[in-house]
Design a protein around this motif. Sequence first.
Motif, mmCIF file in Angstrom:
data_model
loop_
_atom_site.group_PDB
_atom_site.id
_atom_site.type_symbol
_atom_site.label_atom_id
_atom_site.label_comp_id
_atom_site.label_asym_id
_atom_site.label_seq_id
_atom_site.Cartn_x
_atom_site.Cartn_y
_atom_site.Cartn_z
ATOM 1 N N UNK A 14 0.700 -1.049 0.062
ATOM 2 C CA UNK A 14 0.019 -0.005 -0.081
ATOM 3 C C UNK A 14 0.811 1.331 -0.026
ATOM 4 N N UNK A 17 1.937 1.592 -3.425
ATOM 5 C CA UNK A 17 1.069 2.337 -4.395
ATOM 6 C C UNK A 17 0.656 3.742 -4.140
ATOM 7 N N UNK A 20 3.221 5.759 -6.009
ATOM 8 C CA UNK A 20 2.867 5.637 -7.240
ATOM 9 C C UNK A 20 1.745 6.709 -7.342
ATOM 10 N N UNK A 21 0.895 6.795 -6.642
ATOM 11 C CA UNK A 21 -0.287 7.789 -6.823
ATOM 12 C C UNK A 21 0.363 9.183 -6.851
ATOM 13 N N UNK A 24 2.041 9.958 -9.948
ATOM 14 C CA UNK A 24 1.200 10.137 -10.899
ATOM 15 C C UNK A 24 0.471 11.348 -11.010
ATOM 16 N N UNK A 25 -0.096 11.657 -9.650
ATOM 17 C CA UNK A 25 -0.755 12.671 -9.594
ATOM 18 C C UNK A 25 0.097 14.312 -9.826
ATOM 19 N N UNK A 27 2.363 14.273 -12.355
ATOM 20 C CA UNK A 27 2.354 14.527 -13.714
ATOM 21 C C UNK A 27 0.773 14.503 -14.290
ATOM 22 N N UNK A 28 -0.142 14.421 -13.527
ATOM 23 C CA UNK A 28 -1.615 14.706 -13.868
ATOM 24 C C UNK A 28 -1.647 16.253 -13.826
ATOM 25 N N UNK A 46 7.433 6.741 -12.281
ATOM 26 C CA UNK A 46 6.007 6.717 -11.583
ATOM 27 C C UNK A 46 4.973 6.316 -12.586
ATOM 28 N N UNK A 47 5.085 6.391 -13.850
ATOM 29 C CA UNK A 47 4.079 5.893 -14.586
ATOM 30 C C UNK A 47 4.360 4.536 -15.458
ATOM 31 N N UNK A 51 3.875 1.353 -11.255
ATOM 32 C CA UNK A 51 2.648 0.902 -11.555
ATOM 33 C C UNK A 51 2.784 -0.603 -11.888
ATOM 34 N N UNK A 54 3.357 -2.615 -8.817
ATOM 35 C CA UNK A 54 2.140 -2.593 -8.025
ATOM 36 C C UNK A 54 1.284 -3.663 -8.615
ATOM 37 N N UNK B 16 -1.577 9.234 -16.518
ATOM 38 C CA UNK B 16 -1.797 9.432 -15.064
ATOM 39 C C UNK B 16 -3.074 9.065 -14.332
ATOM 40 N N UNK B 19 -3.912 5.650 -14.276
ATOM 41 C CA UNK B 19 -3.069 4.816 -13.300
ATOM 42 C C UNK B 19 -3.603 5.230 -11.800
ATOM 43 N N UNK B 20 -3.852 6.252 -11.593
ATOM 44 C CA UNK B 20 -4.329 6.841 -10.186
ATOM 45 C C UNK B 20 -5.552 6.078 -9.956
ATOM 46 N N UNK B 26 -6.940 -0.717 -6.514
ATOM 47 C CA UNK B 26 -6.151 -1.704 -6.129
ATOM 48 C C UNK B 26 -6.155 -1.708 -4.570
ATOM 49 N N UNK B 49 -4.375 0.028 -14.753
ATOM 50 C CA UNK B 49 -3.090 0.380 -14.642
ATOM 51 C C UNK B 49 -2.259 0.210 -15.745
#
Lengths: 212, 72
Positions: A14, A17, A20-21, A24-25, A27-28, A46-47, A51, A54, B16, B19-20, B26, B49
């Motif tokens: 977790x 994860x 990773x979130x 990813x956030x 780059x979002x 990260x992308x 993942x 994960x 992104x 994946x989020x 998950x 993902x």
Amino acid sequence: MEEATRGFVIGILICQIALSIVLAAIFLIRPSLTSAAGWKIVAFIGLCVLPALCIVGGMNTHVQRSEQTRFCISCHVMIPYGQSLYVDSPTPIPAQHFQNHRVPADMACYSCHADYTIYGPLNDKLQGLKRIYMQYVSTPPNPAAIRITGGFKNAQCLHCHLGARNFEENPVHSAMIDSLKSNQTSCLTSGCHDTAHDVANLDHAKFWKAVQ
Amino acid sequence: MRLSETGMRRLLQVSSALIIVGLLLEIVSLVWFHPLSFVLFAFIAATLIGLGILVYLTSLVFIVTPAAGNRN
């Protein structure tokens, strides 16, 4: 694997994860960061890398979880089968194995109902998905009417018992060992060990209560 | 096919977001002890993902680099 170890592994996963979130956030919200060379590497990690890890970690955790007794009996139709492990009688084979820890108590179902071949675990998961389909989409079967497709294979007993002294020194077993290995004589249905999960008669059964 | 800088950024955002969402699902599948949690993970979370990773890798393949522009 012990409960505490399982919890620790899930905790680590977790955390991975969550990391990773966060990446990813970033780059979002700010995709323009990837113009810089350093951030390109961070984006790749990260992308793509994290993942992917994960998915692997999640799959591993779910596969291990699906081997646990409490996972199997979390399905409604399996509840009587879970109860049958506590029947206070020397006759039912599953209850004897479970209560005397001849199989790991937390993996009792999987110990006897796994297909011990190269693709066995995959076949088991596919069978499990079929049962989920029956539970939620098709008609769930009556627990007492559930039968294993193709019958219970001796290989699942011999996986542990073959080579064990008390099994091989038993004259009945040694006389028919080839027949048992080739599955011509069934351990369960040939009249020797014929009581497994007697779920149809659970209402009249006496149950063993574990101290712990 | 070549992507502009804006197109690349859009793809990164899509990747992104996928994946989020996949990773959040998950986490749900990991804390939810139920036979359906495996289905949630294997068929929805892992797919999202995987799609996110694929979109990201696609954006890398089709990006226009300044060096390529100079050569032309």
